[in-house]
Design an enzyme around this catalytic site. Sequence first.
Site, short mmCIF file in Angstrom:
data_model
loop_
_atom_site.label_atom_id
_atom_site.label_comp_id
_atom_site.label_asym_id
_atom_site.label_seq_id
_atom_site.Cartn_x
_atom_site.Cartn_y
_atom_site.Cartn_z
N ASP A 271 0.86 -1.20 0.00
CA ASP A 271 0.00 0.00 0.00
C ASP A 271 0.89 1.25 0.00
OD1 ASP A 271 -2.13 1.75 0.31
OD2 ASP A 271 -2.42 1.32 2.43
N ARG B 199 -7.68 13.72 6.80
CA ARG B 199 -7.00 12.76 7.70
C ARG B 199 -5.61 13.26 8.03
NH1 ARG B 199 -6.05 6.40 6.07
NH2 ARG B 199 -4.00 6.11 7.00
C1 SPV Z 1 -6.61 1.71 4.79
O1 SPV Z 1 -7.34 0.81 5.23
O2 SPV Z 1 -6.21 1.76 3.62
C2 SPV Z 1 -6.19 2.79 5.69
C3 SPV Z 1 -6.11 2.50 7.13
O3 SPV Z 1 -5.87 3.85 5.20
S1 SPV Z 1 -4.47 2.04 7.45
O4 SPV Z 1 -4.09 0.98 6.55
O5 SPV Z 1 -4.43 1.60 8.85
O6 SPV Z 1 -3.63 3.23 7.26
MG MG Z 2 -5.42 3.71 3.21
#
Ligand code: SPV
Ligand code: MG
Length: 290
Positions: free
Chosen positions: A54, A155
Amino acid sequence: MGAGTIFREILSRKGLVEAMAGHSPLSAMLAAEAGFDAVWASGFELSALYGVPDVSIVSMTQHLDMTRAMAERSGLPVVADIDTGFGNAINVLYAVEQYERAGAAAIVMEDKSFPKVTSLIAGGRQDMVRIEEFQGKIEAARAARRDKDLVIVARTEALIAGLGQEEALKRARAYEAAGADMILVHSKQKTPDEIEAFVKAWDGRVPIALVPTAYPQMTVARVRELKKVGLLIWGNHAIRAAVGAMRRTFAQIRRDGGIHSVEAEIATVEDVFQLQGMGKVKDDEKRFLR
Ligand code: SPV
Ligand code: MG
């Protein structure tokens, strides 16, 4: 009624919108079936679904298409995780227009620089943009929405970046002043203390959104006691549940040399037919096929 209006109606009626993470139309439908108020179109979940980290690798169009499909199939308001807004304020203008058209009820945009790094990773590079730059991005989001009820959630990653409560409060206040409808504050502390201290110190008018993944002791009841929280996101429990269930099933089949003993553990084919709407197909065949 637009999706944002529905979201705002749930918020005013229940005082708290409870969103479950999703990464597919099917997971969003199961969230609806379980009684959640909304779906969190999580960037982390979709990245995991594609088997990539991510870190701004999944494209806006991939995430947008999934957001649209989740909204269509689940009927729930979708809270779209648009990460950093895919670039600067100019990119935000385009993104918000597209997400609103895709049926999102809310967009959540974070104050990290593009490309972002996932928040919960130990020792992650958490570079933030300047407050003024992020205010410009919030103003761009407001300018781009056609429906004034589309919920714009700003955020802050100040706590994630280790900058402390004062910086988080300063940023949250600045983002409210720029027109955010809600402030999401994220934390990777293993207990709710840091977040509870932030919420207690919050002196703004807009509600807070929380993603209590790192601090699982936080319950709905505990969030309600804090009063100021309007959105609670269970951030990654759909993909983690899927990973756990698939691992268990695949290992069992390998162990048994067949599928005989997993039958009782997994959803039946009829169950999946029902989720797919095969009953309606049968009815429609009788009605329309000649
Ligand atoms: C997501 O679920 O993509 C988020 C929350 O942004 S976290 O992964 O905890 O940052
Ligand atoms: Mg996220």
